[in-house]
Design a protein around this motif. Sequence first.
Motif, PDB file in Angstrom:
ATOM      1  N   ASN A   1       0.828  -1.205   0.000  1.00  0.00           N
ATOM      2  CA  ASN A   1       0.000   0.000   0.000  1.00  0.00           C
ATOM      3  C   ASN A   1       0.860   1.251   0.000  1.00  0.00           C
ATOM      4  O   ASN A   1       0.600   2.204  -0.740  1.00  0.00           O
ATOM      5  N   VAL A   2       1.900   1.269   0.834  1.00  0.00           N
ATOM      6  CA  VAL A   2       2.789   2.433   0.908  1.00  0.00           C
ATOM      7  C   VAL A   2       3.484   2.638  -0.436  1.00  0.00           C
ATOM      8  O   VAL A   2       3.604   3.766  -0.922  1.00  0.00           O
ATOM      9  N   ALA A   3       3.918   1.542  -1.053  1.00  0.00           N
ATOM     10  CA  ALA A   3       4.586   1.619  -2.365  1.00  0.00           C
ATOM     11  C   ALA A   3       3.630   2.148  -3.440  1.00  0.00           C
ATOM     12  O   ALA A   3       4.035   2.927  -4.311  1.00  0.00           O
ATOM     13  N   GLU A   4       2.367   1.713  -3.389  1.00  0.00           N
ATOM     14  CA  GLU A   4       1.376   2.222  -4.347  1.00  0.00           C
ATOM     15  C   GLU A   4       1.156   3.715  -4.157  1.00  0.00           C
ATOM     16  O   GLU A   4       1.055   4.461  -5.133  1.00  0.00           O
ATOM     17  N   ARG A   5       1.091   4.155  -2.920  1.00  0.00           N
ATOM     18  CA  ARG A   5       0.909   5.573  -2.645  1.00  0.00           C
ATOM     19  C   ARG A   5       2.125   6.368  -3.149  1.00  0.00           C
ATOM     20  O   ARG A   5       1.989   7.454  -3.692  1.00  0.00           O
ATOM     21  N   TYR A   6       3.325   5.783  -2.977  1.00  0.00           N
ATOM     22  CA  TYR A   6       4.558   6.426  -3.444  1.00  0.00           C
ATOM     23  C   TYR A   6       4.554   6.542  -4.970  1.00  0.00           C
ATOM     24  O   TYR A   6       4.836   7.611  -5.524  1.00  0.00           O
ATOM     25  N   ALA A   7       4.204   5.472  -5.639  1.00  0.00           N
ATOM     26  CA  ALA A   7       4.159   5.495  -7.111  1.00  0.00           C
ATOM     27  C   ALA A   7       3.143   6.518  -7.606  1.00  0.00           C
ATOM     28  O   ALA A   7       3.422   7.261  -8.551  1.00  0.00           O
ATOM     29  N   SER A   8       1.999   6.569  -6.961  1.00  0.00           N
ATOM     30  CA  SER A   8       0.962   7.536  -7.359  1.00  0.00           C
ATOM     31  C   SER A   8       1.417   8.971  -7.118  1.00  0.00           C
ATOM     32  O   SER A   8       1.173   9.850  -7.960  1.00  0.00           O
ATOM     33  N   ALA A   9       2.106   9.212  -6.006  1.00  0.00           N
ATOM     34  CA  ALA A   9       2.580  10.559  -5.701  1.00  0.00           C
ATOM     35  C   ALA A   9       3.631  11.028  -6.697  1.00  0.00           C
ATOM     36  O   ALA A   9       3.717  12.220  -6.993  1.00  0.00           O
ATOM     37  N   ARG A  10       4.415  10.106  -7.201  1.00  0.00           N
ATOM     38  CA  ARG A  10       5.481  10.453  -8.149  1.00  0.00           C
ATOM     39  C   ARG A  10       4.960  10.622  -9.574  1.00  0.00           C
ATOM     40  O   ARG A  10       5.639  11.209 -10.402  1.00  0.00           O
ATOM     41  N   ALA A  11       3.778  10.089  -9.846  1.00  0.00           N
ATOM     42  CA  ALA A  11       3.238  10.125 -11.226  1.00  0.00           C
ATOM     43  C   ALA A  11       2.826  11.532 -11.633  1.00  0.00           C
ATOM     44  O   ALA A  11       2.498  12.370 -10.872  1.00  0.00           O
TER      45      ALA A  11
END
Length: 145
Positions: A135-145
């Motif tokens: 979940n944290v990794a998904e949030r990180y990927a979304s924030a960087r997009a």
Amino acid sequence: GQFALVKHYEKELAYQLSSHILHTIYWTNLGGKGGEPTGELAKAISAEFGSYAKFKSQLAAVSGAVEASGWGLLGYHPSTRKLMILQVENHQKQTAWGVVPLLMVDVFEHAYYLKYQNRRPEYVNNLFNVVNWNNVAERYASARA
């Protein structure tokens, strides 16, 4: 046109809306198997903090030291393209504009008192055993997009 209570309601809105957002993130951050992050998030943590162990120590220390009630927060700042660890008093104080919350550590007493009483550091350290790093990794990927 009546603004006598604007200050009051602005504070309430900031507090209550921030509470909702941070709790929503917190609950999605939990339910994993703990361990350590992998992939791009792991690389970013190592680059920013030196290692996962150093990151974990800093987030635990920051979370444990929040005055009164609040949060420890791992966030991503899009303008600087860096991860940040912040203390958040109550739900909205001591934040940095633009930070996208990735991982929340709830240190309001309601989060831990029944099991840990006044042993906040023990609660914080055990919380890492149930972090959902996907979940944290998904949030990180979304924030960087």
